[in-house]
Design a protein around this motif. Structure first.
Motif, mmCIF file in Angstrom:
data_model
loop_
_atom_site.group_PDB
_atom_site.id
_atom_site.type_symbol
_atom_site.label_atom_id
_atom_site.label_comp_id
_atom_site.label_asym_id
_atom_site.label_seq_id
_atom_site.Cartn_x
_atom_site.Cartn_y
_atom_site.Cartn_z
ATOM 1 N N TRP A 108 -1.167 11.855 7.977
ATOM 2 C CA TRP A 108 -1.669 10.745 7.535
ATOM 3 C C TRP A 108 -3.440 10.514 6.934
ATOM 4 C CZ3 TRP A 108 2.673 9.211 6.845
ATOM 5 C CH2 TRP A 108 3.386 7.410 6.347
ATOM 6 N N LYS A 109 -3.928 11.835 7.723
ATOM 7 C CA LYS A 109 -5.551 12.174 7.529
ATOM 8 C C LYS A 109 -5.537 12.971 6.572
ATOM 9 C CE LYS A 109 -9.460 13.746 9.515
ATOM 10 N NZ LYS A 109 -9.728 14.410 10.702
ATOM 11 N N ASP A 145 -0.004 3.697 2.025
ATOM 12 C CA ASP A 145 1.321 4.188 3.295
ATOM 13 C C ASP A 145 2.328 2.950 4.227
ATOM 14 O OD1 ASP A 145 -1.987 2.172 4.647
ATOM 15 O OD2 ASP A 145 -0.348 2.171 3.886
ATOM 16 N N CYS A 202 -3.960 12.836 3.950
ATOM 17 C CA CYS A 202 -3.697 12.222 2.430
ATOM 18 C C CYS A 202 -4.593 10.926 2.706
ATOM 19 C CB CYS A 202 -2.045 11.544 2.320
ATOM 20 S SG CYS A 202 -0.989 12.981 2.213
ATOM 21 N N GLY A 203 -5.493 10.432 3.859
ATOM 22 C CA GLY A 203 -6.462 10.218 2.693
ATOM 23 C C GLY A 203 -5.727 8.622 3.310
ATOM 24 N N LEU A 204 -4.338 8.385 4.110
ATOM 25 C CA LEU A 204 -3.613 6.960 3.959
ATOM 26 C C LEU A 204 -4.903 6.408 5.104
ATOM 27 C CD1 LEU A 204 -0.485 8.240 3.938
ATOM 28 C CD2 LEU A 204 -2.189 7.146 1.917
ATOM 29 N N GLU A 205 -4.789 4.949 5.489
ATOM 30 C CA GLU A 205 -5.732 4.290 5.612
ATOM 31 C C GLU A 205 -5.109 3.265 7.186
ATOM 32 O OE1 GLU A 205 -8.361 1.892 1.930
ATOM 33 O OE2 GLU A 205 -7.168 0.843 3.319
ATOM 34 N N LYS A 206 -4.075 2.867 7.046
ATOM 35 C CA LYS A 206 -3.062 2.380 8.193
ATOM 36 C C LYS A 206 -2.460 3.329 9.082
ATOM 37 C CE LYS A 206 -2.742 -2.166 6.194
ATOM 38 N NZ LYS A 206 -1.911 -3.398 6.085
ATOM 39 N N GLU A 207 -2.168 3.095 9.638
ATOM 40 C CA GLU A 207 -0.798 4.135 10.608
ATOM 41 C C GLU A 207 0.380 4.077 10.270
ATOM 42 O OE1 GLU A 207 -4.039 5.239 14.852
ATOM 43 O OE2 GLU A 207 -1.707 4.094 14.154
ATOM 44 N N SER A 211 0.800 -1.361 0.084
ATOM 45 C CA SER A 211 -0.074 0.373 0.219
ATOM 46 C C SER A 211 1.134 1.077 0.344
ATOM 47 C CB SER A 211 -0.743 0.078 1.600
ATOM 48 O OG SER A 211 -0.296 0.352 2.511
#
Length: 812
Positions: free
Chosen positions: A785-786, A746, A788-793, A744
């Motif tokens: 991260w938020k 992220d 960029c719309g990335l799912e995992k931390e 992914s």
């Protein structure tokens, strides 16, 4: 004519073996002194300026020779110095001859003075004739130019003029020589003197007559040699005018070549110095040890000689006592014994026939005779002891003489062996000069010319990762290796991003295993290079050129670079495994590769030599540059302990860094691979390019959001850290390949930020920040991260921040 005094003082030549307690070989400093003295004294004799050599230069050159060549180097210097000795002996013989001639000439010094005056007059006449000849030649030249157009009837006259011109040229050459004319005049005087001496030959001793005859023969030989040289000079002068233009052109070419040779000589000298310096010291130590042993042996021989001399002195005393005949003393003692027995018998007879008074007198006589007998027996014992010592010392001296003869024979044999060995070395060097400078690379040109059959990788990089995981698992026959797909996805993205990989982790995590198993799984070639703690420059990686042997010592890395470009292995993946890469500093020994990786593919050339050799391998550009091929990757393993060095930013920022966790047992069973054929590296790089093109828009937006984020501003203002163009280029290659391999965006971004920005010395591991600063960085990271719309931390980055916060809190 004045006499020349060509006295030459050359160093004495020393023997190659020890004789009667002397050293077996000269010390290196003595050999170098002999070399410098020989060069300084022989250079004027050949009309050359002495080179600016000194003892430190020669020692520096000698110290770079390989250990196996140092003794040969000393032998060459010794041989060169022996030439000076031979020249000295020749000069001494000439000087002795001159002294003999002067001794004979003292009786006729007045005649010689008259002859010198006559020679001076003749010299002035010759100079006048030379001037007249020049004027006459000018007149002849003018006449010849005016007569060239007169026709056939003047042909005979022109030939006559040409003939006379040739004679004048010959005379001019002879007069220019000066020494030739003087030598001819001297020979004429010498012949006249010899004729006068022959008239008085009967009155002189026979030895002087023999010497005079020898001088006469030598003078005649010199005269003949001078005549031969004069004729040869005449023939050469006829070609001078025709060859003048050609010589000028050749001289210009020679000057250009000399400039090139000077540059080449400078490089060869540097290389020779680096080759000699390491091994010369070891040879010096060996020579010193041999010299010490020879001195100890000589001391023992001297002690033995002193002991023998003492025994000889005792034997001389014994001989003087016996007047040169020890047997005479023995016979005298035997006579005393017989006399003693006769007296005893007489005493017994007298005891029986005489009275008691006579018996007392006889007993006193007997006691007196007994004392004399005891004294004679003691003297006899001492003489026998001395005789035994004398015989033993004579035997030992004979043994010592036999030993000395054996040592002399051994020395002769060793000298012959040294001469033969020098010839073998010269033959070997001559043979190596005709061989290739790169023998192994040249062999690859011959042997690796048939392509290996490969198959394309799966169309999807996700399928490639699945197949790769299976192949790696069964790469070892008795052990199943299990690497998570996440690690393989990141590893695949690293292959697309950089040609340098660094595997970090504690010992036993599988750093080396992963590199070996990956090369075996893809059917590639792996070259394992153990890094040493003393590496400092690229010669430790690629090898070096030995100017003395005309050969390049090719290291494993150089061979791997070249093999990757051959027709047979051009489509295979090549891995150079730098085992324990941080034992030395990569910024030093790997500097050329770090710089070359930043260039375009057609500019990734590394220079091996400054000048192209005669027989260069086919794929070296201009015979001296090697290409860093695109199908070769460097993988370095790194342990973190007190014996290793930390990676500098120059290395870290150009590499793909992967921290491997400890391997754990997995219950998942993987199917065995069905077709383990080698994969095509061209198809793999095409898959990388296709993935980058497919996800270019998405990754481009991600890079822009990262650049404009609050995290970027915070890192720049508080930590003086920023993104470089290199990191952006790596993101554009790394993130798409990880996504296409089943990972992914992220995961890829988290790994890049953790290995680049959140490592020791960047954001974390610093002492000029507070826990509050790191918590601000954490908040900015989560906001990025938020946004960029990335799912995992960003697990890796958050773990690095938390560890450093805990460290700072513990510190206080």
């Amino acid at each position: 004519m004045g006499k020349k005094n060509n006295k030459f003082v050359a160093p004495q030549r020393t023997s190659g073996a020890a004789v009667a307690g002397q050293a077996a070989a000269p010390a290196p400093s003595a050999v170098i002194s002999r070399l410098l003295a020989t060069v300084a004294q022989t250079a004027p004799l050949i009309g050359e300026e002495p080179p600016d050599w000194d003892e430190s230069l020669v020692k520096d050159l000698a110290q770079h020779l390989p250990q196996s060549e140092q003794q040969r180097f000393v032998g060459v210097i010794d041989r060169f110095a022996s030439w000076g000795t031979q020249l000295k002996e020749a000069c001494e013989r000439a000087e002795a001859t001159r002294l003999k001639i002067e001794a004979d000439g003292e009786r006729k010094q007045l005649d010689l003075d008259d002859a010198r005056g006559h020679l001076d007059e003749l010299r002035r006449k010759v100079e006048q004739q030379l001037a007249d000849s020049k004027m006459e030649r000018e007149e002849i030249e003018a006449t010849r130019r005016t007569q060239e157009d007169k026709g056939i009837e003047q042909e005979a006259q022109r030939h006559s003029l040409v003939k006379r011109e040739v004679e004048l040229v010959q005379r001019e050459a002879e007069l220019r020589g000066g020494l030739v004319a003087e030598r001819e005049q001297s020979l004429a005087v010498l012949r006249q003197q010899v004729a006068e001496l022959e008239a008085r030959r009967d009155r002189l001793p026979a030895e002087i007559d023999v010497q005079r005859c020898q001088l006469l023969e030598q003078a005649r030989a010199d005269a003949e040699q001078i005549q031969v040289r004069a004729r040869a000079r005449h023939q050469q002068l006829q070609q001078i005018e025709m060859d003048l233009l050609e010589r000028r052109e050749k001289q210009e070419q020679s000057e250009r070549q000399q400039q090139l040779d000077a540059q080449l000589l400078l490089e060869r000298r540097k290389t020779l110095e680096s080759d000699i310096r390491a091994e010369s010291q070891r040879d010096v130590d060996d020579m010193r040890a041999k010299l010490q042993r020879s001195q100890e042996k000589a001391g023992k021989l001297h002690d033995k000689i002193d002991s023998l001399q003492q025994e000889l002195d005792e034997l001389k005393d014994l001989r003087e006592l016996s007047r040169g005949n020890p047997q005479r003393l023995v016979e005298e003692i035997e006579t005393l014994h017989l006399t003693n027995r006769e007296l005893d018998r007489r005493v017994q007879d007298l005891l029986a026939s005489r009275s008691q008074e006579d018996g007392d007198r006889l007993r006193r006589e007997r006691d007196d005779l007994q004392e004399r007998l005891d004294s004679a027996e003691a003297e006899l014992y001492d003489l026998r002891r001395r005789e035994s010592q004398w015989k033993r010392s004579v035997t030992e001296r004979e043994d010592w003489e036999a030993t000395r003869q054996v040592m002399e024979s051994n020395r002769t044999l060793l000298q012959k062996a040294v001469v033969q060995l020098q010839g073998d070395v010269k033959e070997l060097v001559d043979r190596q000069q005709h061989e290739s400078v790169f023998p192994e690379l040249t062999r690859m040109d011959r042997d690796f010319n048939k392509p290996v059959v490969t198959e394309p990788v799966p169309e999807s990089l996700g399928q490639f990762v699945d197949e790769l995981q299976v192949r790696i698992a069964y790469s070892e026959p008795r052990k199943v290796l299990h690497f998570r797909k996440e690690e393989l996805q990141l590893f695949l993205g690293g292959l697309a991003m950089s040609q340098l990989h660094i595997f970090q982790g504690i010992s036993g995590t599988g750093k080396t295993t992963l590199a070996v198993a990956f090369a075996d799984a893809v059917g590639g070639k792996l070259t394992r290079v153990p890094v040493q703690a003393g590496w400092r420059d690229r010669a430790d990686v690629l090898g070096h050129y030995n100017a003395f042997e005309k050969r390049y010592y090719e290291r494993e890395t150089l061979q791997a670079l070249y093999q990757a470009q051959t027709a047979a292995y051009r489509d295979l993946m090549h891995i150079v495994l730098l085992d324990e890469m941080n034992l030395s500093r990569p910024e030093q020994y790997f500097a050329d590769f770090l710089s070359t990786m930043e260039m375009g593919q057609d500019k990734r050339w590394i220079r091996l030599l400054e000048t192209a050799p005669a027989q260069a391998p086919a794929m070296l550009r201009e015979g001296r540059d090697i290409l860093l091929p695109s199908n070769l990757w460097f993988i370095g393993t790194a342990n973190q302990d007190e014996t290793t060095n930390a990676f500098a930013d120059k290395t870290h920022d150009r590499a793909f860094v992967l921290d491997l966790p400890k391997q754990e047992e997995h219950g998942e069973r993987l199917p065995r691979p069905r077709n383990p054929s080698p994969w095509s590296v061209d198809s793999l790089t095409n898959g990388f390019d296709a993935a980058c093109k497919k996800h270019a828009q998405h990754v481009g937006k991600l890079v822009k959001r990262v650049n404009s984020s609050g995290l970027t501003s915070l890192l720049s203002e508080r930590f003086a850290l920023g993104w470089g163009n290199r990191l952006e280029r790596q993101m554009l290659r790394f993130v798409p390949v990880v996504m296409e391999a089943g990972g992914s965006d992220d995961l890829a971004l988290d790994h890049l930020l953790a290995s680049r920005m959140f490592r020791e010395g960047k954001v974390t591991g610093r002492y000029d920040v507070k826990p509050e600063d790191l918590l601000q960085v954490q908040d900015a990271l989560l906001k990025l991260w938020k946004d960029c719309g990335l799912e995992k931390e960003p697990t890796r980055c958050l773990q690095a921040i938390q560890r450093d916060v805990q460290r700072l809190e513990r510190r206080g």
